[in-house]
Design an enzyme around this catalytic site. Sequence first.
Site, mmCIF file in Angstrom:
data_model
loop_
_atom_site.group_PDB
_atom_site.id
_atom_site.type_symbol
_atom_site.label_atom_id
_atom_site.label_comp_id
_atom_site.label_asym_id
_atom_site.label_seq_id
_atom_site.Cartn_x
_atom_site.Cartn_y
_atom_site.Cartn_z
ATOM 1 N N ARG A 154 -2.115 13.498 6.314
ATOM 2 C CA ARG A 154 -1.030 12.519 6.416
ATOM 3 C C ARG A 154 -1.101 11.504 5.283
ATOM 4 O O ARG A 154 -0.077 11.076 4.742
ATOM 5 C CB ARG A 154 -1.109 11.818 7.772
ATOM 6 N N GLY A 189 5.739 9.229 -5.301
ATOM 7 C CA GLY A 189 5.011 10.186 -6.110
ATOM 8 C C GLY A 189 3.519 10.188 -5.855
ATOM 9 O O GLY A 189 2.948 9.240 -5.302
ATOM 10 N N ASP A 236 0.396 9.400 -6.785
ATOM 11 C CA ASP A 236 -0.266 8.520 -7.752
ATOM 12 C C ASP A 236 -1.373 7.670 -7.139
ATOM 13 O O ASP A 236 -1.884 6.754 -7.772
ATOM 14 C CB ASP A 236 0.759 7.620 -8.430
ATOM 15 N N ASN A 262 3.045 2.676 7.526
ATOM 16 C CA ASN A 262 1.623 2.868 7.242
ATOM 17 C C ASN A 262 0.716 1.905 7.992
ATOM 18 O O ASN A 262 -0.467 2.190 8.210
ATOM 19 C CB ASN A 262 1.364 2.689 5.742
ATOM 20 N N HIS A 268 1.983 10.670 2.762
ATOM 21 C CA HIS A 268 2.540 9.323 2.637
ATOM 22 C C HIS A 268 2.418 8.794 1.212
ATOM 23 O O HIS A 268 3.250 7.997 0.774
ATOM 24 C CB HIS A 268 1.856 8.377 3.620
ATOM 25 N N ASP A 269 1.410 9.229 0.480
ATOM 26 C CA ASP A 269 1.305 8.826 -0.925
ATOM 27 C C ASP A 269 2.376 9.504 -1.760
ATOM 28 O O ASP A 269 3.122 8.854 -2.490
ATOM 29 C CB ASP A 269 -0.079 9.183 -1.467
ATOM 30 N N SER A 322 -1.205 5.380 -5.077
ATOM 31 C CA SER A 322 -0.840 3.972 -4.849
ATOM 32 C C SER A 322 -1.080 3.557 -3.405
ATOM 33 O O SER A 322 -1.339 2.383 -3.123
ATOM 34 C CB SER A 322 0.622 3.727 -5.234
ATOM 35 N N HIS A 373 2.116 18.622 11.750
ATOM 36 C CA HIS A 373 1.887 17.997 13.053
ATOM 37 C C HIS A 373 1.183 18.933 14.032
ATOM 38 O O HIS A 373 0.984 18.565 15.186
ATOM 39 C CB HIS A 373 3.208 17.514 13.647
ATOM 40 N N THR A 374 0.797 20.123 13.572
ATOM 41 C CA THR A 374 -0.063 20.935 14.406
ATOM 42 C C THR A 374 -1.446 20.289 14.545
ATOM 43 O O THR A 374 -2.216 20.650 15.429
ATOM 44 C CB THR A 374 -0.210 22.357 13.831
#
Length: 322
Positions: free
Chosen positions: A65, A75, A77, A97, A69-70, A79, A196-197
């Site tokens: 995850r 992109g 990176d 987040n 989310h990154d 961050s 999500h498994t």
Amino acid sequence: MATSFNFLLLLLLLLLAGSTAAFPNFFLSPSFYSYTCPQLQGIVRSTMKEVIRNDTTNIGAGLLRLFFHDCFAGGCDASVLLDDTPEFVGEKTAPPNRNSLRGFEVIDLIKKRVEAACPRTVSCADILALTARDSVALLHGPRWKVWLGRSDSMAVDQNAATFSLPGPGSNLPILLAMFAAKGFSARDMVALSGAHTLGRSHCSLYRDRIHGDSNIDPAFSAALRATCPLSAANATATAPFDRTPERFDNWYFKDLVAFRGLMKSDQALYGGGLVDPLVEIYSEDNEAFGRDFAEAMVKLGNLSPLFGFYREIRLNCRKVNA
């Protein structure tokens, strides 16, 4: 002359492309660190084996995850790994987040070991990509080649982290539109949703579904309502996304067909919509799901890798270099 001009124009457009398109693979390479850090993949995999063996909270789901989310918000990176500073508020505190992402300490551990072997060489963004792949593989899912050579961002984009990520209440048109904006097909979207498994979700994210939706198995919703009432008192309760939350398999899709999707955005994939046939295929064919998931993950990893200015190889994944 015209042909050369057109090629240069195309190359310029690719270089200027934002997060809505994946960079071509020729910017990255699976063998990027073959000479500068040949130990890299072994270090990541051995550490991930150690972490998952000692895990009691399905950290593999958390790292997968974290990578999504990154990449999906601005992109790939790294961050999302940056802590808040007096100069900026990081992506960790964006609403999707905040208090939900985890696995940062695992990235810290791997980065420390990689730095000891190959100082100032491997980006945190590439470490994130490798941990996502190994999390899936070590939990009985597919493997894929990870294209490497990303740099780390020196800035954050909380706006992207706030508004670019699908939410637990997203319906099918919203999901299709959000993924299409990043260059993903409907097949990519459904396959990636199969992440999500693994793992669990908090009561606050599925409460509305189990108390208000009609497209849900009655026995399933009744069992969940026992620990997740409408009141906020038990908001800390959690439930698995599917029946095998510590194994990467196609039970997520089997549960969707049985109307046992945990969140609204899960069940939105099945029940009279355009992607029902894909869900049914994956529910019956685990190999097809694994193959399409691996291909979509390669595509995800190519979302706007960082080149040019405002980039570096961070020595500490939580902060920019001094």
